[in-house]
Design an enzyme around this catalytic site. Structure first.
Site, short mmCIF file in Angstrom:
data_model
loop_
_atom_site.label_atom_id
_atom_site.label_comp_id
_atom_site.label_asym_id
_atom_site.label_seq_id
_atom_site.Cartn_x
_atom_site.Cartn_y
_atom_site.Cartn_z
N ARG A 1 0.70 -1.22 -0.16
CA ARG A 1 0.01 -0.16 0.05
C ARG A 1 0.95 1.33 -0.18
NH1 ARG A 1 -3.51 0.00 5.08
NH2 ARG A 1 -5.13 -1.45 4.18
N ARG B 1 -1.65 6.46 9.70
CA ARG B 1 -1.69 5.89 8.27
C ARG B 1 -1.90 7.00 7.28
NH1 ARG B 1 -3.96 0.61 8.45
NH2 ARG B 1 -3.12 -0.44 10.16
N LYS C 1 -3.63 1.09 15.11
CA LYS C 1 -3.53 1.83 13.83
C LYS C 1 -3.94 3.38 14.27
CE LYS C 1 -5.98 -0.75 11.40
NZ LYS C 1 -7.02 -1.41 10.34
N LYS D 1 -5.69 7.09 12.55
CA LYS D 1 -5.85 7.69 11.21
C LYS D 1 -6.52 9.11 11.20
CE LYS D 1 -7.55 3.40 9.51
NZ LYS D 1 -8.75 2.49 8.81
N CYS E 1 -15.43 -3.15 0.18
CA CYS E 1 -14.06 -3.23 0.70
C CYS E 1 -13.62 -4.23 -0.40
CB CYS E 1 -14.03 -3.55 2.02
SG CYS E 1 -14.73 -5.41 2.40
N CYS F 1 -8.14 -11.00 1.43
CA CYS F 1 -8.40 -10.34 2.65
C CYS F 1 -8.45 -11.38 3.83
CB CYS F 1 -9.63 -9.27 2.98
SG CYS F 1 -9.63 -8.84 4.75
N CYS G 1 -16.75 -8.02 6.33
CA CYS G 1 -16.97 -8.35 7.75
C CYS G 1 -17.02 -7.10 8.50
CB CYS G 1 -15.32 -8.92 8.05
SG CYS G 1 -14.01 -7.82 8.42
N CYS H 1 -13.97 -1.40 6.33
CA CYS H 1 -13.09 -0.82 5.32
C CYS H 1 -13.68 -0.31 4.32
CB CYS H 1 -12.25 -1.96 5.10
SG CYS H 1 -11.05 -2.86 6.15
FE1 SRM Z 1 -9.17 -1.81 6.45
C1 SRM Z 1 -7.69 -4.60 7.84
C2 SRM Z 1 -8.57 -3.12 3.33
C3 SRM Z 1 -9.85 1.04 4.93
C4 SRM Z 1 -10.68 -1.05 9.19
N1 SRM Z 1 -8.25 -3.48 6.17
C5 SRM Z 1 -7.68 -4.50 6.72
C6 SRM Z 1 -6.80 -5.62 5.99
C7 SRM Z 1 -5.41 -5.08 5.82
C8 SRM Z 1 -6.86 -6.88 6.43
C9 SRM Z 1 -5.94 -7.43 7.27
O1 SRM Z 1 -5.77 -6.71 8.44
O2 SRM Z 1 -5.15 -8.34 6.97
C10 SRM Z 1 -7.74 -5.52 4.59
C11 SRM Z 1 -6.74 -5.78 3.20
C12 SRM Z 1 -7.60 -6.25 2.15
C13 SRM Z 1 -6.90 -6.51 0.74
O3 SRM Z 1 -6.65 -7.61 0.45
O4 SRM Z 1 -6.27 -5.49 0.28
C14 SRM Z 1 -8.05 -3.86 4.53
N2 SRM Z 1 -8.78 -1.01 4.80
C15 SRM Z 1 -8.86 -1.86 3.70
C16 SRM Z 1 -8.98 -1.10 2.03
C17 SRM Z 1 -8.00 -1.38 1.24
C18 SRM Z 1 -10.58 -1.31 1.73
C19 SRM Z 1 -10.93 -0.78 0.07
O5 SRM Z 1 -11.15 -1.52 -0.32
O6 SRM Z 1 -10.50 0.39 0.00
C20 SRM Z 1 -8.96 0.35 2.71
C21 SRM Z 1 -7.40 0.71 2.85
C22 SRM Z 1 -7.24 2.26 3.33
C23 SRM Z 1 -5.78 2.67 3.10
O7 SRM Z 1 -5.59 3.04 2.04
O8 SRM Z 1 -5.26 3.11 4.12
C24 SRM Z 1 -9.13 0.03 4.27
N3 SRM Z 1 -9.96 -0.23 7.01
C25 SRM Z 1 -10.38 0.98 6.40
C26 SRM Z 1 -11.18 1.90 6.89
C27 SRM Z 1 -11.88 2.87 6.17
C28 SRM Z 1 -11.25 4.40 6.56
O9 SRM Z 1 -10.21 4.46 7.12
O10 SRM Z 1 -11.66 5.43 5.96
C29 SRM Z 1 -11.74 1.19 8.03
C30 SRM Z 1 -12.69 1.61 9.18
C31 SRM Z 1 -12.22 2.97 9.83
C32 SRM Z 1 -11.53 2.41 10.96
O11 SRM Z 1 -10.25 2.42 10.96
O12 SRM Z 1 -12.08 2.29 12.18
C33 SRM Z 1 -10.92 -0.12 8.13
N4 SRM Z 1 -9.13 -2.33 8.10
C34 SRM Z 1 -9.95 -1.96 9.53
C35 SRM Z 1 -10.10 -2.66 10.56
C36 SRM Z 1 -10.50 -2.79 11.68
C37 SRM Z 1 -9.65 -1.54 12.77
C38 SRM Z 1 -10.05 -1.77 14.36
O13 SRM Z 1 -10.32 -0.54 14.87
O14 SRM Z 1 -10.38 -2.83 14.72
C39 SRM Z 1 -9.12 -3.99 10.31
C40 SRM Z 1 -8.77 -5.03 11.22
C41 SRM Z 1 -7.44 -4.56 12.05
O15 SRM Z 1 -6.93 -3.71 11.92
O16 SRM Z 1 -7.32 -5.60 12.91
C42 SRM Z 1 -8.41 -3.80 8.69
FE1 SF4 Z 2 -11.29 -7.47 4.66
FE2 SF4 Z 2 -13.19 -6.90 6.64
FE3 SF4 Z 2 -11.54 -4.96 5.76
FE4 SF4 Z 2 -13.39 -5.87 4.08
S1 SF4 Z 2 -13.95 -4.80 6.00
S2 SF4 Z 2 -11.30 -5.63 3.60
S3 SF4 Z 2 -13.61 -7.85 4.68
S4 SF4 Z 2 -11.05 -6.52 6.96
#
Ligand code: SRM
Ligand code: SF4
Length: 555
Positions: free
Chosen positions: A75, A144, A208, A210, A431, A437, A476, A480
């Site tokens: 990323r 991030r 993390k 943000k 997402c 994922c 899930c 994201c």
């Molecule tokens: Fe996310 C984890 C993809 C935005 C909350 N996110 C992941 C992972 C890396 C899975 C992992 O931990 O192994 C996913 C990778 C999937 C893949 O195969 O690419 C993933 N997140 C994404 C992306 C690519 C979704 C998309 O389709 O665009 C976004 C990448 C953002 C970036 O460029 O940095 C993405 N993730 C978000 C957002 C939305 C936002 O920030 O605007 C959230 C919700 C906001 C927040 O953070 O509360 C988000 N991602 C999570 C979480 C839950 C964090 C938590 O508070 O528990 C995880 C899981 C974790 O961190 O344990 C996670």
């Molecule tokens: Fe993966 Fe859940 Fe984030 Fe979708 S919302 S990319 S399924 S961790």
């Protein structure tokens, strides 16, 4: 603060990692497996990459007694989602050379490349480095990619506000040089004193972190879902400063009532750049010192804010900055959308916002988007900006170059592609989810386009196609695709099953709530058909779908 012996496993890995080096070098040279050592999987996140495997192939490979099909996702760090045409060309070449070839625009305005095998990580990072791109701190327990309202037409002050994305990114940049040492030049850094990091120390943050910047009245950046949200205050056509909000975050865990989505709470206003940056810095240090380091499910800033109380958190920040925040200034968000098509900004330059379904840039049977964007980049007469809804803005086009760029957009059918997509489709996010994922419980980006094709006729049937309804899906409850902040949110629970959430507002200032659990497609369509029928019949004149769901107490 967690007692030392109560620390989570990741805490121990961070402090023992020697400035985020771990044993990554050894992991890379192990030719027996396509994976890296378990501890290193946590460390490489800070370098902007994740170990993944192809979940579609797990069963088949297990039957053949083969290891999982491992690869890595990388990323990029692009504050505010800005990338020059030259850098886009480089990213395109690197994607072709080393990854699946798909350029994925994320919900935080950056690029992800998937499917990079272990031996290709170093060549990928090195090629990025040559193009002046990097992936430092785009994952891991650290600040991030900083997001920022992306549409230059939002304000004549867009450039000034936008510059804060890079300023904040630089302010919270880690000091370790491990990234360069491991991925680029192999040279050990001689002077370790250069790496002493007063902000992150050797433990980094509990989780993390943000930060996002919004420009009212359009909340397309979904500013309040961030740990720190800056809301630009413009008075008399001048940027007066920012309202600062803390404690946003969308993730929850199914069945764990202690976890919840939360929108950021405004704690005050700061005017000068010095005060703004100092406040952000100290919000981070308070989270560093008070955040939960034993239970990662409860470690985000939102839980620290609720544990201490908003006022106490603010007091602690003010104690550290040495000044008090001013009372928050009034602001209004009245929409949350990308402005598609051509627009002219106050600086006289033109912008075209292109619809990119779920952020996936590729050439498919419908449209050769990747080739088209490469051709547009080759003109070197534009830049690119990514929106938080995974779309692309072709930006900074001079009047004299607009016709040429538009001709390219037309000849590759990108104008038609953008114009003909329904409002619902253009307002949707999914997402990544399967197959990469590891946390996905259900499909998202591979399924939502098909589901929308079945929802569109329902909206037509009830004469609601012109309604600006925000619909989002995640595989899930991590959020994201920000489905907790949608008017219609689908949250995956199991293969083919989703919780249906309703009642989020259109502007991103109210989260939705669960309406029905574990619905399969047929049930989803039946529910929506009946909800749309009632909405059509009983809505007030300009009432939004999310507000209607609340007024009718559907949730
Ligand atoms: Fe996310 C984890 C993809 C935005 C909350 N996110 C992941 C992972 C890396 C899975 C992992 O931990 O192994 C996913 C990778 C999937 C893949 O195969 O690419 C993933 N997140 C994404 C992306 C690519 C979704 C998309 O389709 O665009 C976004 C990448 C953002 C970036 O460029 O940095 C993405 N993730 C978000 C957002 C939305 C936002 O920030 O605007 C959230 C919700 C906001 C927040 O953070 O509360 C988000 N991602 C999570 C979480 C839950 C964090 C938590 O508070 O528990 C995880 C899981 C974790 O961190 O344990 C996670
Ligand atoms: Fe993966 Fe859940 Fe984030 Fe979708 S919302 S990319 S399924 S961790």
């Amino acid at each position: 603060m967690a007692a030392k012996n109560n620390l989570s496993a990741i805490e121990k890995i961070k402090t023992a990692s020697d400035g985020l080096r771990g044993t990554i070098k050894e992991s890379l040279t192990d030719e027996i497996t396509g994976a890296i050592r378990e501890d290193d999987q946590a460390v490489i996140k800070f370098h902007g990459m994740y170990q993944q495997d192809d979940r579609d192939r797990r069963e088949e490979r297990a039957e053949k007694k083969l290891d999982r099909l491992y690869s890595f996702m990388i990323r990029l760090r692009l504050p505010g989602g800005f990338i020059s045409a030259k850098k886009w060309i480089a990213a395109n070449e690197i994607a072709n050379e080393n990854s699946t070839g798909v350029i994925k625009i994320t919900t935080r305005q950056t690029i992800q490349l998937h499917g990079i095998v272990k031996s290709k990580i170093k060549p990928t990072i090195s090629a990025f480095n040559k193009a002046n791109l990097d992936s430092i701190a785009t994952c891991g327990d650290i600040n991030r990619n900083v997001t920022c309202a992306s549409h230059p037409v939002q304000s004549p002050l867009h450039a000034e506000i936008f510059s804060y994305a890079s300023k904040i990114s630089d302010l919270l940049f880690p000091k370790t040089k491990a990234y360069y040492e491991i991925w680029i030049d192999d040279e050990k850094i001689a002077d370790k004193n250069e790496e002493i990091d007063p902000l992150y120390q050797d433990r980094y943050l509990p989780r993390k972190f943000k930060i996002g910047i919004g420009i009212p009245p359009n909340n397309e950046v979904d500013v309040l879902i961030n740990d720190v949200a800056l809301i630009a205050v413009i008075e008399d056509e001048k940027l007066k400063g920012f309202n600062i909000a803390i404690g946003g975050g969308l993730s929850a865990t199914h069945g764990n009532a202690e976890t919840y989505a939360r929108l950021a709470t405004v704690i005050g206003f700061a005017d000068t750049e010095e005060k703004i940056l100092k406040t952000i810095y100290e919000v981070v240090t308070v989270q560093r010192d008070f955040g939960n380091r034993s239970d990662r499910k409860l470690a985000r800033l939102k839980y620290t804010v609720d544990k201490l109380g908003v006022e106490k958190y603010k007091e602690e920040v003010e104690k550290r900055t040495g000044f008090k925040l001013e009372p928050a200034r009034p602001y209004t968000f009245d929409e949350r959308k990308d402005y598609y098509g051509w627009h002219k900004a106050a600086n006289g330059l033109w912008y075209y916002t292109l619809f990119v379904e779920n952020g996936r840039v590729l050439d498919d049977e419908q449209v050769a988007m990747k080739t088209a964007l490469l051709e547009i980049a080759k003109t070197d007469k534009c830049n690119f900006l990514f929106t938080s809804s995974q779309n692309i803005i072709i930006s900074d086009v001079a009047e004299a170059d607009k016709e040429n760029i538009n001709a390219l957009l037309e000849s590759f059918n990108l104008v038609e592609h953008t114009d003909k997509a329904s409002l619902l489709r253009k307002n949707s996010i999914a997402c990544v989810a399967l197959p990469t994922c590891p946390l996905a419980l259900a499909e998202a980006q591979r399924y939502l386009p098909e589901l929308i094709s079945k929802i569109e006729p329902l909206l037509d049937k009830h004469d609601l196609s012109n309604n600006d309804i925000i619909l989002r899906m995640t595989g899930c409850p991590n959020g994201c695709g920000r489905s907790a902040a949608a008017e219609i949110g689908f949250i995956g629970t199991a293969p083919g099953k989703y919780n249906l959430h309703l009642g989020g507002d259109n502007e991103g200032q109210r989260l939705n709530k669960i309406y029905k659990e574990n619905l399969e497609e047929a049930a989803i369509l039946t529910e929506l058909d009946s909800l749309f029928a009632t909405f059509k019949k009983e809505k007030n004149s300009k009432e939004r779908f999310g507000d209607f769901a609340i007024r009718k107490q559907l949730v």
